[in-house]
Design an enzyme around this catalytic site. Structure first.
Site, PDB file in Angstrom:
ATOM      1  N   HIS A 119      72.302 -78.641  91.787  1.00 31.87           N
ATOM      2  CA  HIS A 119      71.863 -77.910  92.972  1.00 31.87           C
ATOM      3  C   HIS A 119      72.538 -78.460  94.228  1.00 31.87           C
ATOM      4  O   HIS A 119      72.138 -78.137  95.340  1.00 31.87           O
ATOM      5  CB  HIS A 119      70.345 -78.015  93.141  1.00 31.87           C
ATOM      6  CG  HIS A 119      69.570 -77.548  91.970  1.00 31.87           C
ATOM      7  ND1 HIS A 119      68.890 -78.409  91.131  1.00 31.87           N
ATOM      8  CD2 HIS A 119      69.384 -76.310  91.466  1.00 31.87           C
ATOM      9  CE1 HIS A 119      68.307 -77.713  90.175  1.00 31.87           C
ATOM     10  NE2 HIS A 119      68.599 -76.442  90.350  1.00 31.87           N
ATOM     11  N   GLY A 122      65.438 -72.255  87.815  1.00 32.72           N
ATOM     12  CA  GLY A 122      66.028 -71.358  88.791  1.00 32.72           C
ATOM     13  C   GLY A 122      67.238 -70.631  88.236  1.00 32.72           C
ATOM     14  O   GLY A 122      67.893 -71.092  87.296  1.00 32.72           O
ATOM     15  N   SER A 123      67.547 -69.488  88.809  1.00 34.76           N
ATOM     16  CA  SER A 123      68.760 -68.765  88.456  1.00 34.76           C
ATOM     17  C   SER A 123      69.972 -69.485  89.056  1.00 34.76           C
ATOM     18  O   SER A 123      69.843 -70.395  89.865  1.00 34.76           O
ATOM     19  CB  SER A 123      68.697 -67.332  88.978  1.00 34.76           C
ATOM     20  OG  SER A 123      67.610 -66.641  88.401  1.00 34.76           O
ATOM     21  N   GLY A 124      71.151 -69.034  88.664  1.00 34.24           N
ATOM     22  CA  GLY A 124      72.376 -69.601  89.220  1.00 34.24           C
ATOM     23  C   GLY A 124      73.062 -70.601  88.325  1.00 34.24           C
ATOM     24  O   GLY A 124      74.030 -71.239  88.743  1.00 34.24           O
ATOM     25  N   HIS A 125      72.569 -70.747  87.078  1.00 31.42           N
ATOM     26  CA  HIS A 125      73.109 -71.772  86.189  1.00 31.42           C
ATOM     27  C   HIS A 125      73.606 -71.224  84.844  1.00 31.42           C
ATOM     28  O   HIS A 125      73.795 -71.976  83.906  1.00 31.42           O
ATOM     29  CB  HIS A 125      72.043 -72.832  85.908  1.00 31.42           C
ATOM     30  CG  HIS A 125      71.510 -73.513  87.115  1.00 31.42           C
ATOM     31  ND1 HIS A 125      72.306 -74.247  87.973  1.00 31.42           N
ATOM     32  CD2 HIS A 125      70.253 -73.570  87.627  1.00 31.42           C
ATOM     33  CE1 HIS A 125      71.557 -74.737  88.951  1.00 31.42           C
ATOM     34  NE2 HIS A 125      70.315 -74.335  88.768  1.00 31.42           N
ATOM     35  N   ASP A 165      59.445 -76.922  88.689  1.00 28.08           N
ATOM     36  CA  ASP A 165      59.268 -76.540  87.286  1.00 28.08           C
ATOM     37  C   ASP A 165      58.134 -77.343  86.650  1.00 28.08           C
ATOM     38  O   ASP A 165      57.319 -76.807  85.898  1.00 28.08           O
ATOM     39  CB  ASP A 165      60.564 -76.757  86.502  1.00 28.08           C
ATOM     40  CG  ASP A 165      61.711 -75.920  87.034  1.00 28.08           C
ATOM     41  OD1 ASP A 165      61.448 -74.858  87.629  1.00 28.08           O
ATOM     42  OD2 ASP A 165      62.878 -76.324  86.861  1.00 28.08           O
TER      43      ASP A 165
END
Length: 335
Positions: free
Chosen positions: A220, A55-58, A111
């Site tokens: 998360h 996921g994005s955001g990392h 994932d």
């Protein structure tokens, strides 16, 4: 919610456009949605490809490590959401140079499911893949359930080591085994001081008291192992390091690499205060530190807090760690 964005629904596309504008000489996207990032130049003929996804955001994980000496491709989803199996499949097809592709990624349900689907489809077309899951977060499961742990900042070390092995033109089996050997000797634990905000949600992912910290929280916002009163930096470092070394004992005379990773809103000065204490404690135990990493390597939007990773080294891992790498967010000159 106070963020430097335009529309929340455009968050991923627009930061990807920014990465391409800044580093377009080294990376490019394969798809109109800009969810697959690959090296501008294809890998050398016969080199094993290495890809990841999440996921994005990392940032810098995962996208920031696409480049020479590390990853050949990365697929991303929306914030904290897995990319599709189709994106993963397209990425793997592109980077395959005839000797297969290593899929090296964190142990998260979406994932895992999507990579398995992608690899199954590729198998029908004769493209060989190997999957190695990162499971370095000691707080996410007890030692007897280590196979179910989450993957966090320690994956950066795995990317580096596997990338160096692939550049030596080793086989897919050898590159995958090198990544597994590295991960057997990598442990991470983090702690959070504040929550983060997913743009599309517009509110904090969790709540935490003004004077509290949460030990072991996931990237998360997954629950940690304990909420306690805020503590001095040395005490936090001691607690985390003790848990890491309890899970993976390191003997006097051995060498480790240490990563002090900011989660998105922690000043570098505070990270170096943590490193100071970790280095001091390891020195007392007769353990030396090789190539420390201090900075932001795997974040969680604007979460305040940090993680500490210990990578127990041998000569092989030291060699691969110091090999040259050049990606938009990680540069190491051959030493």
């Amino acid at each position: 919610m106070k963020k430097i964005i335009n529309k929340p629904e455009n968050f991923v596309e627009e930061f990807m456009e920014g990465i391409l504008a800044a580093y377009g000489d080294r990376v490019k996207t394969l798809d109109p949605e800009k969810k697959i990032l690959v090296r501008s130049e294809k890998p050398a003929a016969g080199k094993v490809g290495i890809v990841t996804a999440g996921g994005s955001g990392h940032l810098p994980v995962f996208l920031g490590y696409v480049g020479a000496g590390m990853l050949d491709g990365c697929a991303v989803g929306e914030v904290f959401a897995s990319p599709s199996a189709k994106k993963m499949e397209d990425m793997i097809r592109y980077v395959d140079q005839g000797n297969g592709v290593l899929c090296l990624y964190g142990n998260y349900g979406g994932d895992v499911m999507n990579f398995e689907m992608a690899c199954e489809n590729l198998d029908f077309d004769g493209i060989r893949t190997e999957q190695v899951l990162v499971k370095d977060d000691v707080a996410s499961r007890p030692k007897e359930e280590a196979d179910m742990r989450r993957g966090v900042a320690g994956m950066v070390y795995a990317f580096k080591v596997a990338g160096a092995a692939a550049d030596e033109m080793l086989s897919l089996d050898e590159v995958a085994q090198t990544a597994r050997e590295a991960l057997e000797n990598i442990r991470t634990m983090g702690f959070a001081l504040t929550p983060c905000i997913v743009p599309m949600a517009g509110k904090a992912t969790f709540s935490i008291g003004e004077n509290d910290l949460e030990l072991g929280m996931g990237i998360h916002g997954e629950p940690g192992i304990e909420v306690c009163e805020m503590k001095p930096a040395d005490e936090i470092a001691d607690i985390v390091l003790d848990k890491l070394l309890d899970d993976m004992p390191v003997a006097s005379g051995e060498e480790v690499s240490v990563m002090i990773n900011g989660l998105g809103a922690t000043p570098l000065e505070e990270l170096f205060i943590l490193y100071r204490r970790v280095h001091e404690r390891l020195k007392e135990k007769g353990i030396s530190v090789y190539m420390p990493h201090v900075g932001e390597f795997a974040t969680s939007m604007e979460m305040a807090g940090a993680s500490i990773t210990v990578f127990r080294l041998n000569d092989k891992m030291k060699k691969y760690l110091r090999k040259a790498a050049d990606t938009p967010f990680y540069t190491n000159h051959n030493k």
